[in-house]
Motif scaffolding. Structure first.
Motif, PDB file in Angstrom:
ATOM      1  N   PRO A 232       0.781  -1.151   0.044  1.00  0.00           N
ATOM      2  CA  PRO A 232      -0.089   0.039  -0.001  1.00  0.00           C
ATOM      3  C   PRO A 232       0.852   1.297   0.067  1.00  0.00           C
ATOM      4  CG  PRO A 232       0.231  -0.831   2.116  1.00  0.00           C
ATOM      5  CD  PRO A 232       1.022  -1.920   1.346  1.00  0.00           C
ATOM      6  N   VAL A 233       1.428   1.441  -1.019  1.00  0.00           N
ATOM      7  CA  VAL A 233       2.764   2.473  -1.086  1.00  0.00           C
ATOM      8  C   VAL A 233       2.359   3.126  -2.565  1.00  0.00           C
ATOM      9  CG1 VAL A 233       5.072   3.362  -1.171  1.00  0.00           C
ATOM     10  CG2 VAL A 233       4.193   1.089   0.191  1.00  0.00           C
ATOM     11  N   LEU A 234       2.329   4.523  -2.463  1.00  0.00           N
ATOM     12  CA  LEU A 234       1.867   5.555  -3.371  1.00  0.00           C
ATOM     13  C   LEU A 234       2.872   6.541  -3.327  1.00  0.00           C
ATOM     14  CD1 LEU A 234       0.028   6.568  -5.679  1.00  0.00           C
ATOM     15  CD2 LEU A 234      -1.056   7.883  -3.977  1.00  0.00           C
ATOM     16  N   GLY A 235       3.768   6.622  -4.521  1.00  0.00           N
ATOM     17  CA  GLY A 235       4.569   7.584  -4.929  1.00  0.00           C
ATOM     18  C   GLY A 235       3.877   8.840  -5.730  1.00  0.00           C
ATOM     19  N   VAL A 236       3.999   9.929  -5.350  1.00  0.00           N
ATOM     20  CA  VAL A 236       3.354  11.068  -5.932  1.00  0.00           C
ATOM     21  C   VAL A 236       4.322  12.235  -6.484  1.00  0.00           C
ATOM     22  CG1 VAL A 236       1.397  12.680  -5.759  1.00  0.00           C
ATOM     23  CG2 VAL A 236       1.606  10.847  -4.125  1.00  0.00           C
ATOM     24  N   MET A 237       4.149  12.540  -7.771  1.00  0.00           N
ATOM     25  CA  MET A 237       4.736  13.566  -8.448  1.00  0.00           C
ATOM     26  C   MET A 237       3.948  14.870  -8.947  1.00  0.00           C
ATOM     27  SD  MET A 237       7.703  11.532 -10.521  1.00  0.00           S
ATOM     28  CE  MET A 237       8.232  12.801 -11.412  1.00  0.00           C
ATOM     29  N   GLN A 238       4.243  15.836  -9.268  1.00  0.00           N
ATOM     30  CA  GLN A 238       3.765  17.021  -9.948  1.00  0.00           C
ATOM     31  C   GLN A 238       3.930  17.157 -11.269  1.00  0.00           C
ATOM     32  OE1 GLN A 238       4.203  21.268  -8.627  1.00  0.00           O
ATOM     33  NE2 GLN A 238       4.657  20.098  -6.877  1.00  0.00           N
ATOM     34  N   PHE A 239       2.873  17.725 -12.160  1.00  0.00           N
ATOM     35  CA  PHE A 239       3.479  18.131 -13.628  1.00  0.00           C
ATOM     36  C   PHE A 239       2.672  19.466 -13.884  1.00  0.00           C
ATOM     37  CE2 PHE A 239      -0.561  15.683 -14.027  1.00  0.00           C
ATOM     38  CZ  PHE A 239      -1.358  16.378 -14.858  1.00  0.00           C
ATOM     39  N   ASN A 240       3.110  20.178 -14.818  1.00  0.00           N
ATOM     40  CA  ASN A 240       2.287  21.387 -15.142  1.00  0.00           C
ATOM     41  C   ASN A 240       1.891  21.366 -16.565  1.00  0.00           C
ATOM     42  OD1 ASN A 240       4.730  21.753 -16.807  1.00  0.00           O
ATOM     43  ND2 ASN A 240       5.676  23.356 -15.553  1.00  0.00           N
ATOM     44  N   ASP A 241       1.900  20.332 -17.469  1.00  0.00           N
ATOM     45  CA  ASP A 241       1.227  20.275 -18.788  1.00  0.00           C
ATOM     46  C   ASP A 241       0.969  18.829 -19.016  1.00  0.00           C
ATOM     47  OD1 ASP A 241       3.430  19.347 -20.886  1.00  0.00           O
ATOM     48  OD2 ASP A 241       4.400  20.655 -19.219  1.00  0.00           O
ATOM     49  N   VAL A 242       0.078  18.513 -19.623  1.00  0.00           N
ATOM     50  CA  VAL A 242      -0.444  17.179 -20.304  1.00  0.00           C
ATOM     51  C   VAL A 242       0.676  16.378 -20.805  1.00  0.00           C
ATOM     52  CG1 VAL A 242      -1.362  17.909 -22.311  1.00  0.00           C
ATOM     53  CG2 VAL A 242      -2.390  15.799 -20.954  1.00  0.00           C
ATOM     54  N   GLU A 243       1.531  17.016 -21.949  1.00  0.00           N
ATOM     55  CA  GLU A 243       2.421  16.294 -22.303  1.00  0.00           C
ATOM     56  C   GLU A 243       3.590  15.875 -21.313  1.00  0.00           C
ATOM     57  OE1 GLU A 243       2.611  15.451 -25.661  1.00  0.00           O
ATOM     58  OE2 GLU A 243       0.672  16.674 -25.500  1.00  0.00           O
ATOM     59  N   THR A 244       3.633  16.440 -20.319  1.00  0.00           N
ATOM     60  CA  THR A 244       4.788  16.096 -19.339  1.00  0.00           C
ATOM     61  C   THR A 244       4.033  14.898 -18.603  1.00  0.00           C
ATOM     62  OG1 THR A 244       5.771  18.211 -19.124  1.00  0.00           O
ATOM     63  CG2 THR A 244       5.961  16.462 -16.954  1.00  0.00           C
ATOM     64  N   ALA A 245       2.956  14.880 -18.091  1.00  0.00           N
ATOM     65  CA  ALA A 245       1.861  13.725 -17.638  1.00  0.00           C
ATOM     66  C   ALA A 245       2.060  12.516 -18.372  1.00  0.00           C
ATOM     67  CB  ALA A 245       0.682  14.254 -17.261  1.00  0.00           C
ATOM     68  N   ILE A 246       1.859  12.771 -19.612  1.00  0.00           N
ATOM     69  CA  ILE A 246       1.882  11.382 -20.423  1.00  0.00           C
ATOM     70  C   ILE A 246       3.240  10.635 -20.558  1.00  0.00           C
ATOM     71  CG2 ILE A 246       1.400  10.785 -22.662  1.00  0.00           C
ATOM     72  CD1 ILE A 246      -0.877  12.491 -22.971  1.00  0.00           C
ATOM     73  N   GLU A 247       4.215  11.773 -20.626  1.00  0.00           N
ATOM     74  CA  GLU A 247       5.447  11.176 -20.655  1.00  0.00           C
ATOM     75  C   GLU A 247       5.808  10.705 -19.374  1.00  0.00           C
ATOM     76  OE1 GLU A 247      10.040  13.097 -21.417  1.00  0.00           O
ATOM     77  OE2 GLU A 247       8.386  14.229 -21.684  1.00  0.00           O
ATOM     78  N   LEU A 248       5.698  11.176 -18.443  1.00  0.00           N
ATOM     79  CA  LEU A 248       5.832  10.369 -17.118  1.00  0.00           C
ATOM     80  C   LEU A 248       5.085   9.010 -16.943  1.00  0.00           C
ATOM     81  CD1 LEU A 248       5.805  13.492 -14.652  1.00  0.00           C
ATOM     82  CD2 LEU A 248       8.007  12.166 -15.174  1.00  0.00           C
ATOM     83  N   ALA A 249       3.836   8.917 -17.296  1.00  0.00           N
ATOM     84  CA  ALA A 249       3.248   7.888 -17.156  1.00  0.00           C
ATOM     85  C   ALA A 249       3.795   6.753 -18.064  1.00  0.00           C
ATOM     86  CB  ALA A 249       1.823   8.207 -17.691  1.00  0.00           C
ATOM     87  N   ASN A 250       4.108   6.862 -19.240  1.00  0.00           N
ATOM     88  CA  ASN A 250       4.738   6.018 -20.102  1.00  0.00           C
ATOM     89  C   ASN A 250       6.090   5.841 -19.852  1.00  0.00           C
ATOM     90  OD1 ASN A 250       1.965   5.547 -21.528  1.00  0.00           O
ATOM     91  ND2 ASN A 250       2.585   7.289 -23.177  1.00  0.00           N
ATOM     92  N   ASP A 251       6.673   6.167 -18.948  1.00  0.00           N
ATOM     93  CA  ASP A 251       8.089   6.166 -18.757  1.00  0.00           C
ATOM     94  C   ASP A 251       8.247   4.864 -17.700  1.00  0.00           C
ATOM     95  OD1 ASP A 251      11.001   6.193 -18.325  1.00  0.00           O
ATOM     96  OD2 ASP A 251      10.959   7.723 -17.014  1.00  0.00           O
ATOM     97  N   THR A 252       8.078   3.648 -18.242  1.00  0.00           N
ATOM     98  CA  THR A 252       8.051   2.433 -17.712  1.00  0.00           C
ATOM     99  C   THR A 252       8.162   1.424 -18.274  1.00  0.00           C
ATOM    100  OG1 THR A 252       6.638   1.246 -16.019  1.00  0.00           O
ATOM    101  CG2 THR A 252       5.611   2.516 -17.644  1.00  0.00           C
ATOM    102  N   PRO A 253       8.829   0.195 -17.873  1.00  0.00           N
ATOM    103  CA  PRO A 253       9.058  -0.936 -18.694  1.00  0.00           C
ATOM    104  C   PRO A 253       7.541  -1.800 -18.816  1.00  0.00           C
ATOM    105  CG  PRO A 253       9.973  -1.270 -16.770  1.00  0.00           C
ATOM    106  CD  PRO A 253       9.686   0.007 -16.793  1.00  0.00           C
ATOM    107  N   TYR A 254       6.541  -1.130 -17.860  1.00  0.00           N
ATOM    108  CA  TYR A 254       5.395  -2.223 -17.729  1.00  0.00           C
ATOM    109  C   TYR A 254       4.262  -1.279 -18.600  1.00  0.00           C
ATOM    110  CZ  TYR A 254       7.704  -4.135 -13.730  1.00  0.00           C
ATOM    111  OH  TYR A 254       8.594  -4.934 -12.923  1.00  0.00           O
ATOM    112  N   GLY A 255       2.950  -2.030 -18.518  1.00  0.00           N
ATOM    113  CA  GLY A 255       1.978  -1.507 -19.280  1.00  0.00           C
ATOM    114  C   GLY A 255       0.704  -2.129 -18.850  1.00  0.00           C
ATOM    115  N   LEU A 256       0.325  -2.493 -17.674  1.00  0.00           N
ATOM    116  CA  LEU A 256      -0.690  -3.156 -17.248  1.00  0.00           C
ATOM    117  C   LEU A 256      -2.120  -2.282 -17.362  1.00  0.00           C
ATOM    118  CD1 LEU A 256      -1.606  -6.037 -16.870  1.00  0.00           C
ATOM    119  CD2 LEU A 256      -1.198  -5.763 -14.461  1.00  0.00           C
ATOM    120  N   ALA A 257      -1.867  -1.224 -16.649  1.00  0.00           N
ATOM    121  CA  ALA A 257      -3.254  -0.496 -16.410  1.00  0.00           C
ATOM    122  C   ALA A 257      -2.765   1.041 -16.061  1.00  0.00           C
ATOM    123  CB  ALA A 257      -3.964  -0.814 -15.259  1.00  0.00           C
ATOM    124  N   SER A 258      -3.706   1.771 -16.007  1.00  0.00           N
ATOM    125  CA  SER A 258      -3.755   3.307 -15.820  1.00  0.00           C
ATOM    126  C   SER A 258      -5.196   3.923 -15.596  1.00  0.00           C
ATOM    127  CB  SER A 258      -3.046   4.018 -17.022  1.00  0.00           C
ATOM    128  OG  SER A 258      -3.642   3.613 -18.249  1.00  0.00           O
TER     129      SER A 258
END
Length: 495
Positions: free
Chosen positions: A401-427
């Motif tokens: 039950p551990v959540l890491g939190v980061m902030q962003f200031n535009d949607v492009e950054t959010a999508i880039e951060l979200a996709n920056d992972t070797p995984y891809g199960l859910a979102s």
């Protein structure tokens, strides 16, 4: 409340422990050895379970092979097989309270949530019961006008299916594999996780009562490094469906090359959650908390990486942290409990190490972060900020039950951060702007995307991952594909 020894007594063998189901018989392992099944809420042993070895796997695969070759299951019509699966679903519902108590004791999940999982497992059998008589091929007219050729396809069961399931959702995971495999006409060998074997054994008994012929479903209990590996490399197994870690998934891929098995793999995840500045926070905040804390974070698709727009960052972080602090963590059989324990001391040590590593790397705990008590394997719902993508806490699957939190200031950054992972199960993405939600959903590299919801759909929606989160899909019509072959037949009809 039923005592654990009474819950398991219906399928105990005369040797005094829970046995293996092989060719319709409950038997001790060939070695006679057992291993303990624990209650993670107390650390106490609640059952001794037969410890299968390779020779037991050989016997189970041989039984499944005979059952398939003799068409014990396939000689029934699709409608008849569907009726058997429907009976299994009914039996599960009738025994839901007892199954839920057993699942809660062996896994730690609150019993009310365990009952929901039992009903979802029952729904798997009911859904695929409806598919059993609807697996058809197609016809095709071929050839030039002077040489008529008729073509058609057949959908046939692949043969013997090895089904290897995890400990975090034992009964649902078993049902997600057994129900479509049986609907397709396969014979099966089910291997539950060593931590949580008990409801899989009860399910084996239910399938016998429902009318599944001997040898069509076999259940072997034991350790992954021995019997899981034996199933993965066994020449008598035609397909393997595995849910678990990416590391073990890789080993199954290598083992399966010996006879080019078909593989279905649902592996690890590090699922992103994006909260846009226009999100309805009254829904987003509890949605985010549920995405990461449900089942004590022991969910492959848990939303463990949270990216929040700077305009609402503080409010979201404090809101999720407050929900975490308000959750009642305790023994799963106690009333009013929201979260149970982690599955084992090993998992407790793992979660603790990730949190401590995150703090050493510069992270800051907003809430939680510690073990609860000294009995059982309880850990506080935890929110960590001041993290970045280089930290193991943000890159690796924690399963807690551990959540890491980061902030962003535009949607492009959010999508880039979200996709920056070797995984891809859910979102998931949280926004009031429907067009933006669907646009972001198309750009997220994950097998499932929720818009203003993190998980939903159950048996009706296919589930599986991109990249290192696996191959293939479970649920829906797609869930049948791992258990079917397509055969083409062509015939010259003359002029």
């Amino acid at each position: 409340m039923i005592a654990p020894e009474m819950l398991i007594s219906e399928f105990e063998t005369k040797t005094g422990h829970t046995g293996l189901l092989i060719d319709g018989q409950w038997v001790a392992s060939a070695s006679g050895e057992t291993f303990p099944a624990l209650d993670p809420g107390t650390g106490e042993v609640i059952a001794e379970v037969a410890r299968a070895e390779r020779s037991d796997v050989d016997a189970a695969v041989a039984a499944a092979r005979r059952a398939f070759a003799e068409e014990r299951w396939l000689r029934l019509t699709g409608q008849e097989r569907g009726e058997v699966l429907w009976r299994a679903a009914d039996l599960m519902r009738a025994q839901a309270d007892r199954l839920a108590e057993l699942e809660s004791r062996n896994m730690g999940i609150p019993v009310s949530q365990a009952r929901t999982m039992v009903l979802e497992a029952s729904a798997q059998f009911r859904y695929y019961a409806g598919w059993a008589d609807k697996i058809h091929g197609r016809t095709i007219d071929l050839g030039p006008g002077g040489r008529r050729v008729q073509g058609y396809t057949l959908r046939e069961p692949v043969g013997v299916a090895a089904l290897i399931v995890p400990w975090n959702a034992p009964l649902i995971s078993a049902a997600k594999k057994l129900a479509p495999a049986l609907a397709a006409g396969c014979s099966c060998v089910l291997k539950p996780a060593k931590e949580t074997p008990l409801t899989a054994l009860w399910l084996g008994q239910i399938l016998q009562e429902a009318g599944v012929p001997d040898g069509v479903v076999n259940v072997v209990t034991g350790f992954g490094e021995t019997i899981g590996a034996a199933l993965a490399e066994h020449p008598g197994v035609d397909t393997v469906s595995f849910t678990g870690s990416t590391e073990v998934g890789r080993s199954i891929v290598l083992a399966g090359t010996a006879n080019m098995k078909k593989l279905s793999l649902e592996l690890g995840g590090k699922s992103p959650v994006i909260v846009m500045p226009d999100a309805d926070l009254s829904k987003a905040i509890p949605g985010v908390a549920g995405a990461v804390f449900w089942n004590t974070g022991q969910v492959c698709a848990a939303g463990t990486r949270l990216f929040v727009h700077e305009a609402v960052f503080d409010e979201v972080v404090q809101g999720v942290a407050e929900i975490g602090r308000s959750l009642k963590v305790g023994y799963g059989m106690d009333p009013g409990v929201d979260l149970g324990p982690l599955i084992s001391q090993k998992q407790l040590d793992r979660v603790t190490a990730y949190v401590e590593g995150g703090l050493d790397a510069g992270g800051r705990v907003v809430s939680g972060g510690s073990r609860i008590g000294d009995r059982g394997f309880f850990f506080e719902p935890t929110v960590v900020v001041d993290v970045d993508q280089s930290m193991a806490l943000m890159r690796e699957e924690i399963f807690g039950p551990v959540l890491g939190v980061m902030q962003f200031n535009d949607v492009e950054t959010a999508i880039e951060l979200a996709n920056d992972t070797p995984y891809g199960l859910a979102s998931s993405v949280w926004t009031r702007d429907g067009a933006a939600g669907h646009s972001i959903a198309r750009r997220l590299r994950a097998g499932r995307v929720g818009i203003n919801i993190h998980r939903a759909g159950g048996v009706y929606m296919p589930a599986g991952g991109y990249r290192q989160s696996g191959w293939g899909r479970e649920n829906g019509p797609e869930g049948l594909e791992s258990y079917l072959e397509t055969k083409s037949v062509v015939a010259e009809l003359g002029s």
